[in-house]
Design a protein around this motif. Structure first.
Motif, short mmCIF file in Angstrom:
data_model
loop_
_atom_site.label_atom_id
_atom_site.label_comp_id
_atom_site.label_asym_id
_atom_site.label_seq_id
_atom_site.Cartn_x
_atom_site.Cartn_y
_atom_site.Cartn_z
N MET A 154 -49.78 19.87 -20.97
CA MET A 154 -49.17 18.86 -21.84
C MET A 154 -49.78 17.48 -21.70
O MET A 154 -49.60 16.62 -22.56
N GLN A 206 -40.21 25.14 -26.58
CA GLN A 206 -39.96 25.36 -28.01
C GLN A 206 -39.90 26.85 -28.34
O GLN A 206 -39.15 27.27 -29.23
N SER A 242 -53.94 17.12 -25.31
CA SER A 242 -53.33 17.47 -26.60
C SER A 242 -54.09 18.57 -27.32
O SER A 242 -53.94 18.72 -28.54
N ASP A 291 -53.77 21.87 -27.24
CA ASP A 291 -53.02 23.04 -27.68
C ASP A 291 -51.59 22.71 -28.10
O ASP A 291 -50.84 23.62 -28.47
N ASP A 292 -51.19 21.46 -28.06
CA ASP A 292 -49.78 21.15 -28.21
C ASP A 292 -49.61 19.68 -28.60
O ASP A 292 -50.58 19.02 -28.98
N ARG A 293 -48.40 19.18 -28.48
CA ARG A 293 -48.13 17.76 -28.77
C ARG A 293 -48.29 16.94 -27.49
O ARG A 293 -47.44 16.13 -27.14
N SER A 305 -42.84 20.76 -24.77
CA SER A 305 -43.86 21.77 -24.46
C SER A 305 -43.67 23.03 -25.29
O SER A 305 -42.54 23.37 -25.68
N PRO A 306 -44.75 23.75 -25.58
CA PRO A 306 -44.64 25.02 -26.32
C PRO A 306 -43.75 26.03 -25.61
O PRO A 306 -43.07 26.82 -26.27
#
Length: 699
Positions: free
Chosen positions: A240, A217, A243, A245-247, A213-214
């Motif tokens: 999460m 990170q 997808s 805004d993030d992986r 998650s951002p």
């Protein structure tokens, strides 16, 4: 060196040679999994325990015995770079707010003394490492001896996710299968889903979701600290799952083809999705829609120990301008137009998670809406919630999070407008359609539970003029339109079923003491659950004469051959517009409905003798209700019953023909498991499903 000094040095050297050593630490995995109700995670390498409850480890000592007067033990527990060091005491008192380690003094006389380690009920969720420090009179030693995964604990009263009844914990935390509800409020379709939380690797994937998650990170330390709070965890997971805004796990797609991935309607469980995501290096899996997003989020939250259930809101409004009004436009012949940015999904699926809300004050504990489907941004990212269900009901838009958006989803008014050449011919309002039914799977039963009253105050039939009849049964629908001159009522005779005509009644009433000639326009369009209808596939027109105060009843039907090739798994928007030929005034009535698909039936030869590691036989049966031959691919799966999936090709089956397919399965664990089958037809855009709950007993 004096004789006395030499004697002390000799004793010290001898003491060190025979010093206390720990040869081995046993994490007592079997016992701890049972105590913490985490036996489903037995395939995981690490120990899995729940916060706020003690777990036991035992030590194999070598050298001299432990001497409480001169020796001491400390345990260092680490989450990333965060750590706490606690002494091992001989006091059994457990703290719900601090880490605590306790050794029974009587166990010192045993070869393998044991230590109980307790985490606070507010400890952060994650993978921990821990070390044992041994302090003696002459030395200090470190024994690195293990890892454990710590989850939330709905059995612990001090935990923010505590839920009070055991049947709730069994359903909303431990149950690894369930039913998702789709279709329409008057013709519910239940779709089996395997949450797969105990399948190999799923626990690790859910924990990795937090690591990717951002938030983690960007600031690892702060993320670890915040993981003590289910509100924070819920927002991270909600973002999460998609997808945008993030992986995140899933890429959404609601139109076009799905050749670059998987059609959302073909997923049957969360395990395949999470596994594909992890094995691809955390690239989004293609594709998901609302029920897929929600079901995968339910898996993650149950894995993390947070009670979770999947909820369906029928006639769910997406109010883009926040005015609590959804406008729908029709032509004078009953064709629905795509003229509004606002929309109503026939159903929308989200999750509810159970938690206390210490961040917003008292009275808002309990079920909270979390929606991972990317619709609107919250705090700058595509997530939604947790919004207390109680706050939604009371329209507490001053509280966190996203209450106005969810409130509109269940409470907006619908304005239906008939237009012709830029002119408005009629305008009507429906206050009851949006949020007409909100439901979830019932506890312990394969049926839905109506929870609409948790979200909104239900108006009594006598307190308001409703577009629905107060006497409407669950298997019929009613829509009506009215003006000063006339009214029209559209009624489905019964819930439509695949292979049978769609029969409905139009009741036209002249409310004035003047005869009139009217045109009756009927129009049917296919409709995906989250889009405006597509082109008309069936229509008819007629002229009728109404005597003063006369009512006429028109019986109509749409034959299977007219809808089978175009509808598939889609819905139908059916509208009737009655137009006065003298003054061109119109009255509209409309209904959106689904056609119930046939079901696969699953039978097991000897249901009472199902035990782990013994092969069993099941028979899947399908009868073709359609008016022409069908063929397709049959998929059978079942977490804890079948490794992977079993695929079969079904040859063309004639109308009313019946086919049986035998399968074998070997249960691997004790408990109630779901065996599910789906048949994807190749010449009709439809998927036929069925499921069977299987009780696996101890041998």
């Amino acid at each position: 060196m004096t004789a006395g000094t030499y004697s002390i040095a000799l004793r010290k050297r001898h003491y060190q040679m025979e010093d206390l050593r720990i040869q081995y630490v046993n994490l007592e995995k079997s016992e701890n999994l049972k105590r913490h109700r985490t036996e489903g995670f037995s395939s995981t390498k690490d120990l899995v325990v729940r916060r706020g409850a003690p777990f036991r480890v035992s030590l194999l000592l070598k050298g001299r015995p432990f001497n409480p007067k001169n020796d001491s033990l400390r345990i260092k527990v680490m989450l990333g770079r965060l750590y706490v060091i606690m002494p091992v005491t001989f006091s059994k008192r457990v703290s719900s707010t601090h880490w605590k380690a306790y050794m029974d003094p009587e166990s010192l006389n045993l070869q393998c003394p044991s230590i109980e380690i307790s985490s606070p009920a507010s400890a952060s969720v994650g993978r921990y490492r821990f070390q044992l420090f041994v302090f003696t009179q002459y030395s200090q030693r470190i024994f690195a001896f293990g890892k454990f995964t710590l989850l939330c604990n709905p059995w612990c009263r001090e935990d923010a996710v505590y839920i009070p009844f055991e049947d709730q914990r069994e359903e909303y935390v431990q149950n690894d299968s369930g039913l998702l509800y789709m279709g329409t409020a008057v013709n519910l379709l239940s779709r089996p889903w395997s949450f797969d939380q105990y399948e190999p690797g799923v626990l690790e994937m859910c924990l990795n979701l937090l690591q990717v998650s951002p938030q983690h990170q960007k600031n690892t330390r702060l993320d670890y600290l915040n993981r003590n709070n289910p509100v924070y965890i819920g927002r991270v997971v909600s973002a999460m799952i998609n997808s945008e805004d993030d992986r995140g796990v899933l890429k959404g797609k609601w139109s076009g083809d799905y050749k670059q991935g998987v059609n959302p309607s073909t997923w049957t469980g969360s395990g395949d999705i999470l596994r594909q995501w992890a094995e691809s290096g955390y690239r989004p899996v293609k594709y998901g829609q609302c029920w897929v997003f929600a079901a995968v989020m339910c898996t993650v939250m149950r894995v993390l120990g947070i009670p979770c259930r999947v909820v369906t809101n029928f006639n769910s409004a997406h109010d883009t301008n926040g005015n609590l009004v959804i406008e729908e436009f029709y032509t004078e012949t009953g064709k629905k137009l795509n003229h509004s940015k606002d929309s109503i999904w026939n159903f929308h699926v989200w999750v509810e998670c159970w938690m206390t809300r210490r961040d917003i004050g008292r009275g808002m504990d309990g079920w909270q809406v979390l929606d991972p489907t990317p619709q609107e941004r919250s705090g700058g990212v595509f997530c939604c919630g947790p919004a207390p269900v109680k706050a939604i009901k009371d329209r507490r838009i001053d509280l966190l999070y996203d209450i106005p958006f969810v409130y509109a989803e269940v409470n907006a008014d619908v304005h239906s407008i008939v237009v012709s050449k830029g002119q408005v011919l009629s305008h009507s309002k429906d206050e009851e359609r949006v949020g007409s039914l909100i439901c979830t799977k019932a506890i312990g039963l394969p049926r839905h539970q109506n929870i609409t009253g948790d979200y909104k105050y239900i108006k009594s039939p006598t307190s308001t003029l409703s577009s629905r009849s107060s006497t409407m049964s669950e298997d019929s629908t009613l829509r009506r339109g009215s003006s000063a001159e006339m009214s029209v009522v559209l009624t489905l005779d019964k819930a439509p079923v695949a292979g049978e005509p769609v029969r409905f009644t139009v009741n036209v009433i002249n409310k004035q003491s003047v005869a009139r000639m009217v045109t009756v326009h009927l129009n049917a369009q296919t409709k995906e659950y989250n889009h405006s209808p597509s082109d008309t596939f069936w229509k008819t027109h007629g002229i009728i004469k109404l005597a003063p105060m006369e009512a006429k009843v028109l019986q109509k039907q749409i034959l299977p051959a007219e809808y089978e090739d175009v509808v598939g798994d889609d819905l139908i928007n059916l509208a009737v517009v009655v137009e006065d030929m003298f003054n061109q005034k119109c009255v509209l009535a409309s209904e959106e409905f689904n056609i119930a698909s046939p079901q696969l039936t699953i039978q097991i030869a000897d249901e009472d003798s199902i035990v782990p590691h013994k092969e069993q036989t099941a028979t899947v049966t399908f009868t073709n209700p359609y008016s022409h031959p069908v063929s397709g691919d049959l998929t059978v799966a079942g977490a804890g019953l079948i490794q992977g999936k079993v695929l079969f090709r079904m040859l063309p089956l004639q109308p009313r023909g019946r086919v049986e397919q035998q399968i074998t399965f070997t249960p691997s664990v004790v408990g109630t498991k779901m065996l599910q089958a789906s048949l994807t037809l190749t010449n009709i855009r439809a998927t036929i499903r069925g499921f069977k709950m299987v009780s696996v007993n101890r041998a």
